[in-house]
Design a protein around this motif. Structure first.
Motif, PDB file in Angstrom:
ATOM      1  N   UNK A  39      66.360 -44.530  32.457  1.00  0.00           N
ATOM      2  CA  UNK A  39      65.904 -44.560  31.062  1.00  0.00           C
ATOM      3  C   UNK A  39      67.095 -44.570  30.109  1.00  0.00           C
ATOM      4  N   UNK A  40      68.098 -43.753  30.397  1.00  0.00           N
ATOM      5  CA  UNK A  40      69.269 -43.655  29.524  1.00  0.00           C
ATOM      6  C   UNK A  40      70.057 -44.966  29.454  1.00  0.00           C
ATOM      7  N   UNK A  41      69.955 -45.787  30.499  1.00  0.00           N
ATOM      8  CA  UNK A  41      70.665 -47.071  30.502  1.00  0.00           C
ATOM      9  C   UNK A  41      70.174 -48.002  29.399  1.00  0.00           C
ATOM     10  N   UNK A  42      68.920 -47.838  28.990  1.00  0.00           N
ATOM     11  CA  UNK A  42      68.316 -48.790  28.048  1.00  0.00           C
ATOM     12  C   UNK A  42      67.878 -48.163  26.734  1.00  0.00           C
ATOM     13  N   UNK A  43      67.893 -46.866  26.634  1.00  0.00           N
ATOM     14  CA  UNK A  43      67.377 -46.217  25.435  1.00  0.00           C
ATOM     15  C   UNK A  43      68.217 -46.518  24.203  1.00  0.00           C
ATOM     16  N   UNK A  44      67.550 -46.483  23.064  1.00  0.00           N
ATOM     17  CA  UNK A  44      68.201 -46.740  21.785  1.00  0.00           C
ATOM     18  C   UNK A  44      69.169 -45.610  21.447  1.00  0.00           C
ATOM     19  N   UNK A  45      70.235 -45.942  20.712  1.00  0.00           N
ATOM     20  CA  UNK A  45      71.232 -44.932  20.369  1.00  0.00           C
ATOM     21  C   UNK A  45      70.694 -43.924  19.360  1.00  0.00           C
TER      22      UNK A  45
END
Length: 327
Positions: free
Chosen positions: A98-104
């Protein structure tokens, strides 16, 4: 397709730089300080003298590279002492993925991250498989996965890596063909197409047309294209598609035959269906009236075009005989 298959076999090729930034940053710092400082760094950091020495002679460099390039969420490898649930899933790997693609800024995968996620899964964001994945994840909004939706969705399909998700597509597509499952997917698609932030209660006509075509990818009703043509050709009279109209259309495709002969206005169909059936029957009537005229016109063309051709061939043939005879 070849490119996609290659990417699926090596998913880390496009995601490696976005995973363990903190880990790679710290490891590269040790590497740099050892290489630049030599003996000076050994005096200030005695515990790290062996690491610095190994990095200088090249014996440790390969190990550092391997550690920083591996992303368990993508490769399926385990962390040390990693906990697996009853289905053999790693919550840590799901969170990492999930962290690979989540918004900043927001704790969710948004449009840009979703596009990258689909690209690494080797699927088009607008194809049926993505709709089915969103259904399994119970996503509330298009082009968005919240952390809870993503984590719960991965647990539902029993996958904690890109490779795992890819391997589940065939099962998900087969599952979506079941009568009750498809009904659930169909109803989900309406809600999925709404703009929740705008508080929409009906689908925009163009979005409804696209979603109807998408959700019926695996089993297309015979009447679907005529229905979509009707919606496209009457934009002024159809501003939006209500939930009731959307849900009842599935019943319509199952209960009414393609010739529409068993349709009755006395039954509790939405009024838009009455208008559609009237429009479609009128269209078919006009086509039937045009058919004999077109056939007759075709016969006339054949008759007028063939005769001159025959006469011309006979004339040319006689001329040819005279010419040959002259020789």
């Amino acid at each position: 397709m070849g490119q996609c298959v290659t990417k699926c076999k090596n998913p880390t090729s496009s995601l490696g730089s976005k995973s363990g930034d903190k880990e790679s940053g710290s490891k590269s710092h040790h590497k740099k300080s050892g290489g630049a400082g030599g003996g000076h760094k050994e005096e200030h950091s005695p515990p790290n003298s062996k690491v610095a020495s190994d990095l200088l002679n090249g014996t440790k460099a390969l190990e550092v590279t391997v550690e920083t390039s591996v992303i368990p969420a993508l490769t399926g490898e385990l962390h040390k002492d990693e906990f697996l649930d009853g289905d053999g899933l790693s919550m840590l790997r799901i969170e990492e993925l999930f962290s690979c693609y989540k918004d900043e800024q927001e704790d969710a995968i948004l449009e840009e991250g979703m596009e990258k996620f689909c690209n690494d899964l080797c699927v088009d964001p607008a194809e049926f498989r993505v709709l089915v994945l969103a259904w399994k994840f119970q996503a509330a909004t298009m082009c968005k996965f919240t952390r809870k939706e993503f984590v719960d969705g991965c647990k539902a399909i029993k996958a904690d890596s890109l490779e795992g998700i890819c391997s589940r597509f065939s099962c998900m597509l087969l599952e979506a063909q079941g009568e009750e499952n498809f009904k659930d997917l169909y109803r989900f698609t309406f809600q999925f197409g709404l703009d929740a932030e705008e508080g929409q209660r009906s689908l925009q006509r163009d979005i409804a047309i696209a979603l109807w075509r998408l959700v019926f990818t695996q089993d297309t009703p015979a009447i679907l294209e005529r229905w979509l043509d009707f919606l496209s050709e009457n934009p002024s009279g159809i501003r939006g598609i209500s939930r009731d109209t959307w849900n009842m259309f599935l019943n319509f495709t199952q209960a009414i035959g393609p010739d529409l002969s068993n349709y009755s206005e006395d039954e509790a169909w939405p009024s838009l269906f009455d208008t559609f059936v009237e429009w479609e029957l009128e269209r078919r009537k006009k086509e039937q009236e045009k058919a004999p005229m077109a056939k007759e016109e075709e016969g006339r063309c054949t008759e007028t075009e063939c005769s001159p051709t025959t006469d011309r061939l006979e004339t040319e043939g006689s001329r040819g005989s005279q010419t040959w005879g002259g020789h």
